[in-house]
Design a protein around this motif. Structure first.
Motif, PDB file in Angstrom:
ATOM      1  N   PHE A  95       0.971  -1.167  -0.037  1.00 55.42           N
ATOM      2  CA  PHE A  95       0.096   0.158   0.056  1.00 55.42           C
ATOM      3  C   PHE A  95       0.902   1.244  -0.014  1.00 55.42           C
ATOM      4  O   PHE A  95       1.913   1.265   0.215  1.00 55.42           O
ATOM      5  N   ALA A  96       0.172   2.417  -0.238  1.00 53.61           N
ATOM      6  CA  ALA A  96       0.955   3.649  -0.181  1.00 53.61           C
ATOM      7  C   ALA A  96       0.581   4.396   0.800  1.00 53.61           C
ATOM      8  O   ALA A  96      -0.888   4.537   0.967  1.00 53.61           O
ATOM      9  N   VAL A  97       1.522   5.224   1.576  1.00 53.06           N
ATOM     10  CA  VAL A  97       1.132   6.264   2.427  1.00 53.06           C
ATOM     11  C   VAL A  97       1.853   7.382   2.197  1.00 53.06           C
ATOM     12  O   VAL A  97       2.781   7.358   1.613  1.00 53.06           O
ATOM     13  N   GLY A  98       1.278   8.592   3.011  1.00 54.09           N
ATOM     14  CA  GLY A  98       2.147   9.912   2.745  1.00 54.09           C
ATOM     15  C   GLY A  98       2.772  10.277   4.150  1.00 54.09           C
ATOM     16  O   GLY A  98       2.100  10.335   5.322  1.00 54.09           O
ATOM     17  N   LEU A  99       4.167  10.476   3.931  1.00 54.49           N
ATOM     18  CA  LEU A  99       4.551  11.128   5.166  1.00 54.49           C
ATOM     19  C   LEU A  99       4.503  12.590   4.839  1.00 54.49           C
ATOM     20  O   LEU A  99       5.566  13.237   4.258  1.00 54.49           O
ATOM     21  N   ILE A 100       3.542  13.218   5.537  1.00 54.95           N
ATOM     22  CA  ILE A 100       3.334  14.633   5.384  1.00 54.95           C
ATOM     23  C   ILE A 100       3.959  15.583   6.176  1.00 54.95           C
ATOM     24  O   ILE A 100       4.095  15.245   7.353  1.00 54.95           O
ATOM     25  N   MET A 101       4.564  16.573   5.704  1.00 55.27           N
ATOM     26  CA  MET A 101       5.329  17.742   6.269  1.00 55.27           C
ATOM     27  C   MET A 101       4.574  19.016   6.049  1.00 55.27           C
ATOM     28  O   MET A 101       4.508  19.314   4.887  1.00 55.27           O
ATOM     29  N   THR A 102       4.119  19.861   7.256  1.00 55.57           N
ATOM     30  CA  THR A 102       3.785  21.155   6.895  1.00 55.57           C
ATOM     31  C   THR A 102       4.710  22.060   6.713  1.00 55.57           C
ATOM     32  O   THR A 102       6.046  21.698   6.969  1.00 55.57           O
ATOM     33  N   SER A 103       4.447  23.318   6.378  1.00 53.07           N
ATOM     34  CA  SER A 103       5.157  24.148   6.119  1.00 53.07           C
ATOM     35  C   SER A 103       6.224  24.691   7.157  1.00 53.07           C
ATOM     36  O   SER A 103       7.350  25.188   7.164  1.00 53.07           O
ATOM     37  N   ASP A 104       5.833  24.546   8.340  1.00 55.22           N
ATOM     38  CA  ASP A 104       6.712  24.877   9.604  1.00 55.22           C
ATOM     39  C   ASP A 104       7.109  23.621  10.252  1.00 55.22           C
ATOM     40  O   ASP A 104       7.307  23.582  11.445  1.00 55.22           O
ATOM     41  N   ASN A 105       7.358  22.529   9.483  1.00 55.02           N
ATOM     42  CA  ASN A 105       8.234  21.271   9.805  1.00 55.02           C
ATOM     43  C   ASN A 105       7.647  20.280  10.725  1.00 55.02           C
ATOM     44  O   ASN A 105       8.260  20.114  11.693  1.00 55.02           O
TER      45      ASN A 105
END
Length: 251
Positions: A95-105
């Motif tokens: 499966f695919a997942v997202g390691l999501i990072m906001t603009s403030d890290n």
């Protein structure tokens, strides 16, 4: 199965193919799966015994990895997750997942709703393959991730208003069930506070119960990451802490 979690950087092409065959299980294994499904269904009537794609074999070449998938169902998947089963009969999925990072890290970590098959578990947004991810026998991970992100966090990887960049960066192998996760590093254009407001509105606008009941924002800092996981009193998916540690070491 190998219980050790291995997180590695993507260093070659990944190709997934669907073979239109069903996995062949012995009768005694199938009976155990059927009995377990009845128990799970009595606990949660919302569960559905849908189609699931499991790994038949993996071929490693010098310039690409080829993964061939065949059909099984959600009962087989749940049984593999929660019981001891011989490796050759297990439902190994990818499966695919997202390691999501906001603009403030800050990392975005999702918490599954209590009515799901993994109630209150912490994990990265994403999910399993579906029929619509398969086109002429070829499996599209980007389509899989785009759809799952839209369902769970309210935006897809192609959303130019939200997403600054997206790339397939890590692969997770091993763990209790031997599942393979394709982990995309996604950088957002908005801050954690802006996304907090966005996520709340997204959940409120949904007609159905959202898959994620909550999202957590964790600073990209080893000490803070360790404190977050040490203080958690809910289930955590096996790859979550290792992939964040790997990402902290990368940059």
């Amino acid at each position: 199965m190998n219980n050790m979690i291995e997180i590695s950087k993507v260093d070659r092409k990944i190709k997934l193919y669907h073979i239109a065959e069903r996995i062949d299980l012995p009768e005694h294994i199938q009976e155990k799966i059927n009995d377990y499904w009845k128990i799970r269904l009595s606990d949660n009537v919302k569960l559905r015994r849908g189609r699931v794609f499991c790994i038949r074999n993996i071929i490693y070449n010098s310039d690409e990895v080829e993964i061939n998938l065949v059909d099984t169902d959600y009962a087989h998947y749940l049984y593999t997750m929660n019981n001891v089963i011989e490796k050759k009969y297990a439902c190994r999925v990818c499966f695919a997942v997202g390691l999501i990072m906001t603009s403030d890290n800050k990392y975005i970590i999702g918490q599954m709703n209590k009515d799901t098959s993994t109630p209150l578990r912490l994990q990265l947004p994403g999910g399993g393959l579906e029929e619509q991810d398969i086109i002429n026998g070829n499996v599209c991970l980007e389509n899989n991730l785009d759809r799952e992100l839209k369902e769970e966090v309210g935006f897809g990887i192609a959303d130019k208003k939200m997403v600054a960049s997206s790339e397939l960066k890590y692969i997770k192998k091993g763990g209790n069930c031997g599942f393979i996760a394709f982990i995309y590093k996604i950088k957002l254009k908005i801050s954690s506070e802006e996304y907090r407001v966005y996520f709340k509105k997204y959940c409120n606008d949904l007609l159905n119960t959202p898959e994620l009941c909550n999202v957590f924002f964790v600073d990209r800092d080893r000490k803070i990451v360790d404190q977050f996981f040490n203080n958690m009193q809910v289930p955590v998916v096996d790859y979550l802490y290792p992939v964040i540690l790997t990402d902290l070491e990368e940059e």
